[in-house]
Design an enzyme around this catalytic site. Structure first.
Site, PDB file in Angstrom:
ATOM      1  N   LYS A   1       0.855  -1.208   0.000  1.00 13.73           N
ATOM      2  CA  LYS A   1       0.000   0.000   0.000  1.00 13.73           C
ATOM      3  C   LYS A   1       0.876   1.238   0.000  1.00 13.73           C
ATOM      4  CE  LYS A   1       0.864   1.278   4.487  1.00 13.73           C
ATOM      5  NZ  LYS A   1       1.649   2.475   4.826  1.00 13.73           N
TER       6      LYS A   1
ATOM      7  N   PRO B   1       9.741  -4.325  -0.189  1.00 14.75           N
ATOM      8  CA  PRO B   1      10.836  -4.033   0.727  1.00 14.75           C
ATOM      9  C   PRO B   1      10.326  -3.785   2.154  1.00 14.75           C
ATOM     10  CG  PRO B   1      10.669  -2.333  -0.996  1.00 14.75           C
ATOM     11  CD  PRO B   1       9.596  -3.333  -1.269  1.00 14.75           C
TER      12      PRO B   1
ATOM     13  N   ALA C   1       9.782   0.114   4.832  1.00  9.33           N
ATOM     14  CA  ALA C   1       9.603   1.065   3.728  1.00  9.33           C
ATOM     15  C   ALA C   1       8.344   1.918   3.870  1.00  9.33           C
ATOM     16  CB  ALA C   1       9.556   0.309   2.399  1.00  9.33           C
TER      17      ALA C   1
ATOM     18  N   GLY D   1       4.425  -4.132   4.027  1.00  6.02           N
ATOM     19  CA  GLY D   1       4.755  -5.491   3.567  1.00  6.02           C
ATOM     20  C   GLY D   1       4.338  -6.586   4.549  1.00  6.02           C
TER      21      GLY D   1
ATOM     22  N   SER E   1       2.179  -6.352   6.948  1.00  2.00           N
ATOM     23  CA  SER E   1       0.716  -6.304   7.084  1.00  2.00           C
ATOM     24  C   SER E   1       0.044  -6.962   5.888  1.00  2.00           C
ATOM     25  CB  SER E   1       0.246  -4.852   7.172  1.00  2.00           C
ATOM     26  OG  SER E   1       0.914  -4.181   8.205  1.00  2.00           O
TER      27      SER E   1
ATOM     28  N   ASP F   1      -2.082  -1.577  10.130  1.00  4.58           N
ATOM     29  CA  ASP F   1      -2.280  -1.516   8.675  1.00  4.58           C
ATOM     30  C   ASP F   1      -2.966  -2.767   8.123  1.00  4.58           C
ATOM     31  OD1 ASP F   1      -1.151   0.979   8.366  1.00  4.58           O
ATOM     32  OD2 ASP F   1       0.860   0.200   7.963  1.00  4.58           O
TER      33      ASP F   1
HETATM   34  O1  C5P Z   1      -0.037  -1.513  14.997  1.00  7.09           O
HETATM   35  P1  C5P Z   1       1.402  -1.598  14.615  1.00  7.09           P
HETATM   36  O2  C5P Z   1       2.129  -2.689  15.338  1.00  7.09           O
HETATM   37  O3  C5P Z   1       1.614  -1.637  13.135  1.00  7.09           O
HETATM   38  O4  C5P Z   1       2.049  -0.224  15.075  1.00  7.09           O
HETATM   39  C1  C5P Z   1       3.442  -0.052  15.190  1.00  7.09           C
HETATM   40  C2  C5P Z   1       3.717   1.129  16.105  1.00  7.09           C
HETATM   41  O5  C5P Z   1       3.317   2.337  15.464  1.00  7.09           O
HETATM   42  C3  C5P Z   1       2.957   1.097  17.412  1.00  7.09           C
HETATM   43  O6  C5P Z   1       3.670   0.412  18.419  1.00  7.09           O
HETATM   44  C4  C5P Z   1       2.810   2.570  17.756  1.00  7.09           C
HETATM   45  O7  C5P Z   1       3.988   3.045  18.358  1.00  7.09           O
HETATM   46  C5  C5P Z   1       2.715   3.226  16.397  1.00  7.09           C
HETATM   47  N1  C5P Z   1       1.320   3.493  15.961  1.00  7.09           N
HETATM   48  C6  C5P Z   1       0.591   4.476  16.594  1.00  7.09           C
HETATM   49  N2  C5P Z   1      -0.688   4.725  16.173  1.00  7.09           N
HETATM   50  C7  C5P Z   1      -1.227   4.042  15.135  1.00  7.09           C
HETATM   51  C8  C5P Z   1      -0.485   3.047  14.465  1.00  7.09           C
HETATM   52  C9  C5P Z   1       0.795   2.799  14.900  1.00  7.09           C
HETATM   53  O8  C5P Z   1       1.070   5.118  17.538  1.00  7.09           O
HETATM   54  N3  C5P Z   1      -2.467   4.329  14.729  1.00  7.09           N
END
Ligand code: C5P
Length: 285
Positions: free
Chosen positions: A11, A96, A99, A103, A105, A138
């Protein structure tokens, strides 16, 4: 044993706005996301009769329960009560990592779609996407795919009209950004400019590619670019060779440009490929 095959598509964030920090530590977002044709391939053997395994063609990616694809299979089985009696996941990686292209997700989302299909679609696509939010922010959008307004932590999805046909150049420079660190950094600064998501939605409704390109905006882009000026170099090459608009995707570090045709995209690739071998041409999906 049955083998399932599913494409896992990357995406890009056409817009990305961070609205504020939530009590749970995550941030409320508003983002128009677009699926593109850079893809991993996910194969799942169901009913192996053995302990779960996962393998990946790329190095440096966890091949155990830390992998989002493994987590997705676990969450699917737990929530639907299905027992696959042994799962083996194989990922052929092209997207990648590190990035901002989603990926990991995308792989997780492919596992959700493949298992749901295998078991006769016990969950609707929106219920499956909602389940994906237990795996990562994501994953819901990557499960739905297409073009959508994404809100909340990433779990609230509203499909939008498809992006007008175009060609993307996607360029991943040789550094990655820690997403949690970037969010922490953003918490310490005022966000001076926000995307106009209403205008982006109207541009999509009108099917106006130049208007879509004019509305690209990602609040993380200036923060990362300040520390990595090569992003400006990539963007300026894209711009000089006919791009309609360009910016970083997600928390970076990849930059994408919207090109008017494959020929223009090929010229940009040619200009950048020696310094930036992680370069791709893609289509919206
Ligand atoms: O949900 P995911 O594991 O992909 O998120 C990775 C990190 O990105 C989270 O630990 C958080 O620090 C941050 N994040 C956030 N708010 C979001 C998505 C991600 O703070 N809506």
């Amino acid at each position: 044993m049955t083998t399932l095959y599913e494409g896992a598509f990357a995406k890009v964030n056409l817009t990305l706005d961070v609205l504020g920090k939530r009590p749970d530590g995550y941030h409320d977002l508003q983002s128009v996301m677009q699926t593109i044709s850079i893809r991993d391939d996910v194969e799942i053997d169901v009913g192996t009769g053995k302990p779960w395994t996962l393998s990946c063609s790329a190095e440096g990616i966890p091949t155990d329960e830390r992998n989002l694809a493994w987590k997705a299979a676990r969450v699917f089985c737990d929530s639907t009560g299905k027992d696959p009696e042994g799962i083996s996941i194989r990922i052929t990686k092209r997207i990648p990592s590190g990035a901002g292209l989603g990926g990991g997700s995308a792989d997780a989302a492919a596992v959700l779609r493949a298992l749901n299909r295998h078991y006769g679609e016990p969950l609707s696509i929106l219920a499956l996407a909602e389940l994906g939010s237990q795996v990562g922010s994501d994953v819901p959008f990557c499960t739905l795919t297409g073009t959508a307004m994404v809100e909340g932590r990433g779990e609230r999805l509203r499909p939008l009209p498809p992006m007008p046909d175009c060609t993307f150049v996607v360029c991943k420079p040789d550094f990655s950004v820690s997403t949690p660190e970037l969010y922490r950094k953003l918490d310490t600064v005022a966000i001076p400019v926000h995307p106009d998501n209403r205008a982006m939605e109207n541009a999509l409704i009108a099917g106006d590619l130049q208007a879509v390109a004019d509305q690209l905006y990602n609040v993380f882009d200036p923060v990362v670019t300040a520390d990595h000026l090569e992003l400006n170099y990539i963007k300026s090459i894209c711009n000089s060779y006919g791009s309609l608009g360009q910016q970083m995707t997600g928390s970076g570090s990849a930059v994408f440009a919207i090109m008017p045709s494959f020929e223009y995209a090929a010229v940009v690739c040619n200009m950048l490929k020696d310094n930036f071998p992680g370069i791709f041409i893609a289509k919206p999906i």
